[in-house]
Design a protein around this motif. Structure first.
Motif, PDB file in Angstrom:
ATOM      1  N   LYS A  80      30.845  48.567  44.805  1.00 46.87           N
ATOM      2  CA  LYS A  80      31.554  48.807  45.887  1.00 46.87           C
ATOM      3  C   LYS A  80      32.279  50.098  45.995  1.00 46.87           C
ATOM      4  CE  LYS A  80      31.864  44.029  47.677  1.00 46.87           C
ATOM      5  NZ  LYS A  80      32.527  42.950  47.971  1.00 46.87           N
ATOM      6  N   GLU A  81      32.653  50.700  47.214  1.00 43.87           N
ATOM      7  CA  GLU A  81      33.312  51.847  47.339  1.00 43.87           C
ATOM      8  C   GLU A  81      34.931  51.486  46.902  1.00 43.87           C
ATOM      9  OE1 GLU A  81      31.012  54.144  50.774  1.00 43.87           O
ATOM     10  OE2 GLU A  81      33.084  53.376  50.937  1.00 43.87           O
ATOM     11  N   ARG A  82      35.461  52.456  46.424  1.00 43.06           N
ATOM     12  CA  ARG A  82      36.993  52.624  46.128  1.00 43.06           C
ATOM     13  C   ARG A  82      37.743  52.049  47.286  1.00 43.06           C
ATOM     14  NH1 ARG A  82      38.325  57.467  42.616  1.00 43.06           N
ATOM     15  NH2 ARG A  82      37.668  55.876  40.829  1.00 43.06           N
ATOM     16  N   GLU A  83      38.675  51.208  47.111  1.00 39.90           N
ATOM     17  CA  GLU A  83      39.462  50.410  48.276  1.00 39.90           C
ATOM     18  C   GLU A  83      40.745  50.893  48.067  1.00 39.90           C
ATOM     19  OE1 GLU A  83      40.254  46.216  50.121  1.00 39.90           O
ATOM     20  OE2 GLU A  83      39.601  46.489  48.187  1.00 39.90           O
ATOM     21  N   PHE A  84      41.500  51.453  49.248  1.00 40.20           N
ATOM     22  CA  PHE A  84      42.953  51.504  49.398  1.00 40.20           C
ATOM     23  C   PHE A  84      43.478  50.387  49.143  1.00 40.20           C
ATOM     24  CE2 PHE A  84      46.850  53.071  50.417  1.00 40.20           C
ATOM     25  CZ  PHE A  84      47.311  52.692  51.520  1.00 40.20           C
ATOM     26  N   VAL A  85      44.767  50.649  48.462  1.00 41.34           N
ATOM     27  CA  VAL A  85      45.660  49.074  48.338  1.00 41.34           C
ATOM     28  C   VAL A  85      47.135  49.490  48.872  1.00 41.34           C
ATOM     29  CG1 VAL A  85      46.676  47.800  46.647  1.00 41.34           C
ATOM     30  CG2 VAL A  85      44.376  48.443  46.398  1.00 41.34           C
TER      31      VAL A  85
ATOM     32  N   SER B 145      44.671  43.780  53.699  1.00 46.82           N
ATOM     33  CA  SER B 145      44.457  42.551  52.586  1.00 46.82           C
ATOM     34  C   SER B 145      45.288  42.316  51.464  1.00 46.82           C
ATOM     35  CB  SER B 145      42.986  43.144  52.047  1.00 46.82           C
ATOM     36  OG  SER B 145      43.269  44.217  51.232  1.00 46.82           O
ATOM     37  N   VAL B 146      46.405  43.182  51.388  1.00 46.77           N
ATOM     38  CA  VAL B 146      47.584  42.874  50.419  1.00 46.77           C
ATOM     39  C   VAL B 146      49.081  42.839  51.070  1.00 46.77           C
ATOM     40  CG1 VAL B 146      46.006  44.208  48.633  1.00 46.77           C
ATOM     41  CG2 VAL B 146      47.886  45.378  49.657  1.00 46.77           C
ATOM     42  N   LYS B 147      49.086  43.044  52.227  1.00 44.29           N
ATOM     43  CA  LYS B 147      50.284  43.151  52.851  1.00 44.29           C
ATOM     44  C   LYS B 147      50.911  41.954  52.574  1.00 44.29           C
ATOM     45  CE  LYS B 147      50.132  46.007  56.318  1.00 44.29           C
ATOM     46  NZ  LYS B 147      49.840  46.387  57.740  1.00 44.29           N
ATOM     47  N   GLY B 148      52.208  41.946  52.238  1.00 53.47           N
ATOM     48  CA  GLY B 148      52.969  40.502  51.911  1.00 53.47           C
ATOM     49  C   GLY B 148      52.788  40.034  50.798  1.00 53.47           C
ATOM     50  N   ARG B 149      51.834  40.596  49.962  1.00 54.35           N
ATOM     51  CA  ARG B 149      51.719  40.264  48.574  1.00 54.35           C
ATOM     52  C   ARG B 149      51.858  41.081  47.621  1.00 54.35           C
ATOM     53  NH1 ARG B 149      46.745  38.696  47.060  1.00 54.35           N
ATOM     54  NH2 ARG B 149      45.685  40.154  48.335  1.00 54.35           N
ATOM     55  N   PHE B 150      51.784  42.309  47.857  1.00 54.56           N
ATOM     56  CA  PHE B 150      51.973  43.545  46.941  1.00 54.56           C
ATOM     57  C   PHE B 150      52.937  44.213  47.213  1.00 54.56           C
ATOM     58  CE2 PHE B 150      47.244  43.980  45.351  1.00 54.56           C
ATOM     59  CZ  PHE B 150      47.024  42.622  45.171  1.00 54.56           C
ATOM     60  N   THR B 151      53.642  44.789  46.265  1.00 56.72           N
ATOM     61  CA  THR B 151      54.864  45.758  46.590  1.00 56.72           C
ATOM     62  C   THR B 151      54.729  46.893  45.545  1.00 56.72           C
ATOM     63  OG1 THR B 151      56.170  43.814  46.927  1.00 56.72           O
ATOM     64  CG2 THR B 151      57.124  45.867  46.356  1.00 56.72           C
ATOM     65  N   ILE B 152      54.638  47.970  46.410  1.00 61.84           N
ATOM     66  CA  ILE B 152      54.613  49.338  45.492  1.00 61.84           C
ATOM     67  C   ILE B 152      55.887  50.230  45.576  1.00 61.84           C
ATOM     68  CG2 ILE B 152      54.208  50.722  47.877  1.00 61.84           C
ATOM     69  CD1 ILE B 152      52.558  52.393  45.888  1.00 61.84           C
ATOM     70  N   SER B 153      56.342  50.524  44.425  1.00 65.02           N
ATOM     71  CA  SER B 153      57.895  51.092  44.027  1.00 65.02           C
ATOM     72  C   SER B 153      57.557  52.212  43.299  1.00 65.02           C
ATOM     73  CB  SER B 153      58.742  50.040  43.622  1.00 65.02           C
ATOM     74  OG  SER B 153      58.351  49.404  42.636  1.00 65.02           O
ATOM     75  N   LYS B 154      58.667  53.079  43.060  1.00 63.64           N
ATOM     76  CA  LYS B 154      58.668  54.382  42.333  1.00 63.64           C
ATOM     77  C   LYS B 154      59.920  54.495  41.954  1.00 63.64           C
ATOM     78  CE  LYS B 154      59.652  57.439  46.053  1.00 63.64           C
ATOM     79  NZ  LYS B 154      60.899  57.994  45.363  1.00 63.64           N
TER      80      LYS B 154
END
Length: 123
Positions: free
Chosen positions: A44-49, A64-73
């Motif tokens: 499959k193609e690479r998918e943005f997260v 597909s990940v909204k509300g379940r995944f959290t990005i931080s830095k």
């Protein structure tokens, strides 16, 4: 030259959590940079997260990940995290972090990539 290295992948049961880390080493991450997380399964193609703008912290998630995944830095540690909760079997993939200069979900907009880390979610 900046290098990206991911860690934190592994195997979990559905509903579990994992936190991925992406450390940029060997140089400076410029404030104009955008750091993204992508995932890919074989065939499959690479998918943005998710992505985060290095300077402002602006964030964007895939539906597909909204509300379940959290990005931080943490700019001082040159590190980006992806905290993943409520994992589903369909989240199984190799997750890679990437550095680009455009606020974009298109992987072709990113010019530097880590090696990736495997995430496996069992049902």
């Amino acid at each position: 030259q900046v290098q990206l290295a991911e860690s934190g992948g592994g195997s979990v049961q559905a509903g579990g959590s994992l936190r991925l880390s992406c450390v940029a080493s060997g140089g400076r991450v410029y404030s104009s940079s955008v750091m993204g997380w992508f995932r890919q399964v074989p065939g499959k193609e690479r998918e943005f997260v998710a992505l985060i703008r290095w300077h402002s912290g602006s964030i964007l998630y895939a539906d597909s990940v909204k509300g379940r995944f959290t990005i931080s830095k943490d700019n001082t540690q040159n590190t980006v995290w992806l905290h993943m909760d409520a994992l589903k079997p369909e989240d199984t993939a190799v997750y890679s972090c990437a550095r680009g200069s455009q606020y974009s979900t298109n992987p072709q907009s990113y010019y530097q990539w880590g090696q990736g880390t495997q995430v496996t979610v069992a049902s």
